[in-house]
Design an enzyme around this catalytic site. Sequence first.
Site, PDB file in Angstrom:
ATOM      1  N   PRO A   1       0.819  -1.213   0.000  1.00  0.00           N
ATOM      2  CA  PRO A   1       0.000   0.000   0.000  1.00  0.00           C
ATOM      3  C   PRO A   1       0.856   1.266   0.000  1.00  0.00           C
ATOM      4  O   PRO A   1       1.877   1.334   0.676  1.00  0.00           O
ATOM      5  CB  PRO A   1      -0.783  -0.115   1.315  1.00  0.00           C
ATOM      6  CG  PRO A   1       0.093  -0.926   2.208  1.00  0.00           C
ATOM      7  CD  PRO A   1       0.848  -1.869   1.318  1.00  0.00           C
TER       8      PRO A   1
ATOM      9  N   ARG B   1      -1.351  16.415  -9.425  1.00  0.00           N
ATOM     10  CA  ARG B   1      -2.475  15.488  -9.573  1.00  0.00           C
ATOM     11  C   ARG B   1      -3.696  16.095 -10.285  1.00  0.00           C
ATOM     12  O   ARG B   1      -4.285  15.430 -11.142  1.00  0.00           O
ATOM     13  CB  ARG B   1      -2.873  14.885  -8.223  1.00  0.00           C
ATOM     14  CG  ARG B   1      -1.746  14.059  -7.575  1.00  0.00           C
ATOM     15  CD  ARG B   1      -2.203  13.267  -6.373  1.00  0.00           C
ATOM     16  NE  ARG B   1      -3.100  12.205  -6.741  1.00  0.00           N
ATOM     17  CZ  ARG B   1      -4.408  12.249  -6.672  1.00  0.00           C
ATOM     18  NH1 ARG B   1      -5.017  13.306  -6.166  1.00  0.00           N
ATOM     19  NH2 ARG B   1      -5.137  11.247  -7.077  1.00  0.00           N
TER      20      ARG B   1
ATOM     21  N   TYR C   1      -4.188  13.836 -13.470  1.00  0.00           N
ATOM     22  CA  TYR C   1      -5.224  12.812 -13.316  1.00  0.00           C
ATOM     23  C   TYR C   1      -6.616  13.421 -13.217  1.00  0.00           C
ATOM     24  O   TYR C   1      -7.566  12.706 -12.897  1.00  0.00           O
ATOM     25  CB  TYR C   1      -4.996  12.002 -12.033  1.00  0.00           C
ATOM     26  CG  TYR C   1      -3.626  11.439 -11.837  1.00  0.00           C
ATOM     27  CD1 TYR C   1      -3.116  10.479 -12.709  1.00  0.00           C
ATOM     28  CD2 TYR C   1      -2.827  11.844 -10.768  1.00  0.00           C
ATOM     29  CE1 TYR C   1      -1.846   9.938 -12.513  1.00  0.00           C
ATOM     30  CE2 TYR C   1      -1.568  11.310 -10.570  1.00  0.00           C
ATOM     31  CZ  TYR C   1      -1.087  10.357 -11.441  1.00  0.00           C
ATOM     32  OH  TYR C   1       0.160   9.828 -11.230  1.00  0.00           O
TER      33      TYR C   1
ATOM     34  N   CYS D   1       3.317  28.892 -16.197  1.00  0.00           N
ATOM     35  CA  CYS D   1       2.822  29.308 -17.501  1.00  0.00           C
ATOM     36  C   CYS D   1       2.297  28.130 -18.298  1.00  0.00           C
ATOM     37  O   CYS D   1       2.912  27.672 -19.272  1.00  0.00           O
ATOM     38  CB  CYS D   1       3.924  30.033 -18.268  1.00  0.00           C
ATOM     39  SG  CYS D   1       4.509  31.439 -17.347  1.00  0.00           S
TER      40      CYS D   1
HETATM   41  C1  LIG Z   1       2.169   2.351  -7.293  1.00  0.00           C
HETATM   42  C2  LIG Z   1       2.326   0.946  -6.853  1.00  0.00           C
HETATM   43  C3  LIG Z   1       1.890   0.560  -5.591  1.00  0.00           C
HETATM   44  C4  LIG Z   1       1.170   1.494  -4.634  1.00  0.00           C
HETATM   45  O1  LIG Z   1      -0.087   1.796  -5.100  1.00  0.00           O
HETATM   46  P1  LIG Z   1      -1.101   2.657  -4.173  1.00  0.00           P
HETATM   47  O2  LIG Z   1      -2.270   2.848  -5.042  1.00  0.00           O
HETATM   48  O3  LIG Z   1      -0.417   3.925  -3.849  1.00  0.00           O
HETATM   49  O4  LIG Z   1      -1.400   1.837  -2.974  1.00  0.00           O
HETATM   50  C5  LIG Z   1       2.128  -0.746  -5.209  1.00  0.00           C
HETATM   51  N1  LIG Z   1       2.766  -1.621  -6.026  1.00  0.00           N
HETATM   52  C6  LIG Z   1       3.196  -1.275  -7.251  1.00  0.00           C
HETATM   53  C7  LIG Z   1       3.895  -2.271  -8.082  1.00  0.00           C
HETATM   54  C8  LIG Z   1       2.993   0.015  -7.707  1.00  0.00           C
HETATM   55  O5  LIG Z   1       3.400   0.349  -8.932  1.00  0.00           O
END
Ligand SMILES: *Cc1c(COP(=O)(O)O)cnc(C)c1O
Length: 414
Positions: A275, A313, A317, A344
Amino acid sequence: MTPVGYVDRTLTCDGVALADVAAKAGTPCYVYSAATILANYRAYEDALQRTPHTICYAVKANGNLAILRLLAKAGAGFDIVSGGELHRVLKAGGDPAKVVFSGVGKTAEEIDAALAAGIFAFNCESEPELALLAALAQRHGIRARVALRVNPDVDAATHAYISTGSLAHKFGIDIGEAEGVYERAHEHGNLLLEGVSCHIGSQQFDFAPIMQAVDRVLELIARLRAKGFSIRHVDLGGGLGIAYKPDEPAPPIGQFAAALREKVTGKDLHLLLEPGRSIVGDAGVLVTRVLYRKKGGDKEFVVIDAAMNDLIRPALYDAHHEILPLRASPAGCGLRADVVGPVCESADFLAQNRQMAEVFPGDLLAVCTAGAYGFVQASNYNARPRPAEVLIENGSWRVIRSRETLDDLIRGEE
Ligand SMILES: *Cc1c(COP(=O)(O)O)cnc(C)c1O
């Protein structure tokens, strides 16, 4: 659980007035709550107590050394995606025996450094990578533990840029081809083929795609074991979503971890999770100052001293971040405006068409839920020094990364 709230009319984080932090640390500045980071980490730990497991915090979400140290002290492992992140983890006192290395483009130098450090496992994403890892492990005279990152071909139903688990994505090895890859990799004597990993995407609210992926991974593990592979661990990645708006139904960490625990219970597997966002996302805010108000036609603009280079972000996104005044206005939310920075680019906004409290030049604002994928994606675009970072711990705060100086901006140039 957000650490941010009003006490009287003053916005605080863990009881510390954010305006006091801004007055001393300056703006823009990221502020994180140690208590919230630890509470999120412990929510995973508590749900998995009776299951053999390691929580490998995904460093890419927020790699500040103080935050890594906090998590390392709490017992966390780490998921890294580069040699730079390995360097950070080691500097922060992280245990290499709890580190997994993910990513589609590991270089020989990065693999070498990870072998030398003695990390737990490599999440490998292609056959050429397996061959390179085997050759380098041989040179080190060791066997490298491997989990193939499989692509379970499920649709994670999240933003296209953070979805990774269908065959159209560059990530992982097609789960249908995985058995053949394990069999061919078996020829390399220097690989311990003991794991399977997957990560299908980020900011997920719906458990169904993850659970479907887990089922497919567990079926693969059963088939591999039937062929004689001794699979000991399963790495189910990260990806749990968090609420960026107050009314979003983000699932609690405990519920998510318990659902995964149920899947692996009785399967004789060590469970790894990676996580990132769900550990640090709601623990941070970006504090910024209003520079100007201006109008364009019917449109109102609030120009602030933070920009897309500090928090990308919204531009990248289309992400939503709540924006709160540090001093609550009794007048309510009478303003509809775009909140924009000095960069800019027309994509330089932190909010568009936002109904918000009336604000004036000099006022301070908090851009909420900015602890994950905030500072780590900051750049020096427009020759803007990156912001300071502050950690609140046990009722007091300290700068954990100084604001960059103008000399920092030109370091290494002729
Ligand atoms: C980005 C990533 C995560 C973490 O993802 P979250 O959405 O921030 O929990 C875990 N494992 C891998 C391989 C990732 O690329």
